[in-house]
Design a protein around this motif. Sequence first.
Motif, short mmCIF file in Angstrom:
data_model
loop_
_atom_site.label_atom_id
_atom_site.label_comp_id
_atom_site.label_asym_id
_atom_site.label_seq_id
_atom_site.Cartn_x
_atom_site.Cartn_y
_atom_site.Cartn_z
N GLU A 57 27.34 75.49 18.75
CA GLU A 57 27.59 76.75 19.42
C GLU A 57 28.70 76.48 20.61
OE1 GLU A 57 26.03 80.87 21.71
OE2 GLU A 57 24.66 79.04 21.22
N ASP A 58 29.76 77.20 20.47
CA ASP A 58 30.81 76.92 21.63
C ASP A 58 30.52 77.98 22.57
OD1 ASP A 58 32.03 74.73 20.46
OD2 ASP A 58 33.35 76.27 19.09
N LEU A 59 30.22 77.78 23.63
CA LEU A 59 29.98 78.62 24.83
C LEU A 59 31.33 78.99 25.81
CD1 LEU A 59 26.54 77.19 25.99
CD2 LEU A 59 26.86 79.03 24.49
N ARG A 64 30.67 73.00 24.34
CA ARG A 64 29.80 73.09 22.91
C ARG A 64 28.43 72.83 23.28
NH1 ARG A 64 32.17 71.25 17.25
NH2 ARG A 64 33.25 73.18 17.85
N ARG A 65 27.55 73.59 22.90
CA ARG A 65 26.08 73.15 22.69
C ARG A 65 25.77 72.87 21.35
NH1 ARG A 65 22.30 77.05 26.13
NH2 ARG A 65 23.27 75.87 27.67
N ASP A 118 24.68 69.88 26.04
CA ASP A 118 26.18 70.45 26.14
C ASP A 118 27.22 69.26 26.35
OD1 ASP A 118 24.88 73.15 25.90
OD2 ASP A 118 24.62 73.28 28.10
N PRO A 201 29.83 78.68 31.54
CA PRO A 201 29.14 79.49 32.33
C PRO A 201 28.12 78.68 33.22
CG PRO A 201 28.41 78.85 30.15
CD PRO A 201 29.80 78.44 30.05
#
Length: 890
Positions: A57-59, A64-65, A118, A201
């Motif tokens: 998942e790209d936060l 990227r996570r 992350d 974030p």
Amino acid sequence: MSIRADTRRNPSILSERDPSALAIVHAARTVMARGFQNALMKAFGATEHVMTVLSVEDLAPAFRRIRFHAPTMIDGRETPTASFIRLWAPDPNGSDKVHQRGYTLVDPDPESGEVSFDFVLHQPAGPAASWAMAARSGDTITASYISYTKFDPPEPEPDGYLLIGDPSAIPAINGILEVLGREARIVLLLQEVSEGDRAIPVAAHPNASVEWVTQSTPEAIAGAIPHRDWSNWHAWLAGEAKMVKEVRACLNKQHGFPLADIQHRAYWVRGKAMRLRKDHGAEEAEPAVEARITEQAVQAAEPSMPELAPAVGRWRSQRGLELLTPLRWKLRAAGVLQGLISLTRLAPFVLLAEIGRKLLSGETGWSAYQPLVIATLALYGAAALFSSMLLLWLHVVDADFGRDLRRTVIEKLGRLPLGWYTERNAASVRQSVQEDAGRLHYMVTHAVPDAVAGAVTPVAVIVYLFTVDAGLAAMLFLPIIAFIFLFSHMMRGNGDNLARVADWTKKANAAAGAFVDALAVVRVFGGNGRDLRAALDGQAKFLNAWQRPMAGRKVLSQLAIQPPTFLLLIVAGGMWRISAGGMTPADILPFIFLGTAFGAQIMAVAYGLIPLREGRLAAKRIGVLLEEKELDRRSSHADLPAGPLTVRFRDVSFGYRPGKPVLKGISLELKPGTMTALIGPSGAGKSTLAALPGRFHDVTEGAITLSAGGAEIDIRDLSPQVLNKRIGFVFQDACFIRASVRDNIALSRPGASDTEIENAARSANIHDRIARLPRGYDSVIGEDAHLSGGEAQRLSIARVLLANPPILVLDEATAFSDPESEHLVQQAVAALTRDRTVLVVAHRLHTITRADTIVVMKDGSVVQSGRHESLVAVPGLYRDLWHAGEEVAA
């Protein structure tokens, strides 16, 4: 933690292989690739694990996570806040090298065995970022796990937190922000390495100020630290290795942070890739050319950071070091003397070995042995004498130090405000005066001699034995090597358990304390202490699961350094050396005398260092106590003129911590002979406000004054004796000393006569109860006088009546009274408040309906004020509380 994956996969081959078999192949290739580094990590307890990518998942554009399934690594264990591990990423160029990088565990789930990492995807991408860019669900990666490191909130709570890091540290910083209290003051400095970093974030916190540093050099972020007084703040920093080193030095030298108040860790190395070759397994650090050139160019363009005088206040932790300052030269001297004594103790064994050699050589005349025997006895006696003298001197030093320390603590306690004495602080006093003082005693009298003896003795022994026979002396290291190997094998994968021992001990102690405190309630209502049972069962299960598999390895590791092991080695090795002509039979005697205890002597060093560490921590805790804020009594010398007293609160604000007011801008006037009642919901600040006139704390802003005879004086200017005579207190909790009833009543007036004491008791409706005690007024409270809540309250009222103060503060005096006793307490209160200025904190509104003024408080402010009739007639908080009380009564 290490990580390794094979990115050169053939999809057709992968589809034909069993996933578990493929994971094993990857693990095997990883182990081979790491070579010596892998063996070294395993020696320190590293274990191999396979992680499988679950999702990507790209936060943020460059953040990227990746969620992993890592059941054997997580394995139901608790992972503390900001847990930090090391990963090893495969070489993006396809070689058999792996690259080290630090990462924070994000959202670990012990039940499912899942965890996230992350990845910051900067360009040009490093090995870890390159792997993360190509990662897909189902990919496997091998990890070497040692133990988690974590963020430990310090005790006592610091005045604030300074958090510093680059984008790679943001996951850990987010975890820290989530666990810190909403009232904690936080300054956050983040280093912007590439465009888009600000989109990463960052967890929200109501008291956190965030500043981004645009230049990506270590000097830039060190220079961005505000030049201010950081005293009693705690610093946490992570990121690139050189930045961490630079910032840590800056915090210490330019901003005054003690090193103990700085937590730090390096996640990566700028311009370098820590690589391992598969062919020879040696670690090398090769500079990445582009990064090196960029860094050098930036450093050349930037001026060096100017040396500024530190804006230093005072850290609580410094006082602990200062406590030990007078001892340092004495402990150093003791160490030197102990070193000489240790050598003197060894000398008789060397002489005994020489005597043995002469015996084996056939010497029979006493003249050949007389000098050696006399010297042996003399040295043995001298070592015993000097050792006793050293121990005696250190006990004298400790007695003087302990006496001065306890006097300092007692004097400090006398200068602290009464409001400081909460249940928690009382526990810290007990720990400082009893437990910590005991730890300092052992550190002063025994720890240094034990540690020095443990270090000097084996070194002297091995040096001497090498002069006798180097070959056999070298063999003495074999059991030590075996112990290290066996011990590391025993501890493999158990790094976390060492920290969990302390956690379980803390949980069990807390549960036991809570059970004891609530024992009366548990017995009345039939509780079974399930919380305590659960804590003890959990502790027992943990210790059993941890220690039982280790029992055999523990026995083997301990056997490796026992004297019989060394004796067996000396005999076997000595016979081999003698048969080979390398030494004579007489040469084996020094080894038997001195070498058999070689291993135990080496281990004594560690056992001697533990008390030194505990002593330093004890001194730190005592130092924190001695740094508690005192009442400022430098101007407290004034007296009051005669006449009726008026109490005024002039725009009073107060907070237990800086910047966190509990009371805000309160103005009140208590006229002579009137009753003022404070009411409001729980937490409104009523009891805090009522305690301020007695200087239980000093106001943060505004002033409290007493007026008499035309003079108005700030209570901070009054002498303590004058203030104590003018203001009396009756609290919910009545406190007594372990003395007679008479002495407890007379605490307010030590010179009072028996008649005055008895009259005060009669007015408080407690005389008849005292008369029924075994020894009347001479009965000792806690021994032959056991009072109920209402009786204790009336006894405390008698004490205040004897003092006869013109101003009285009552904090819900009937709170712990039973219905029958409450009537007697109310009569005693009526006698007490007659013709006095009274400030009363009330929870039962029907008891204050006749008050001259009712002050309604909410969230530390006054929201209503007036008499009962006028307040209940208008909408507002008072009427709501009144109606709520009527409903409860109905």
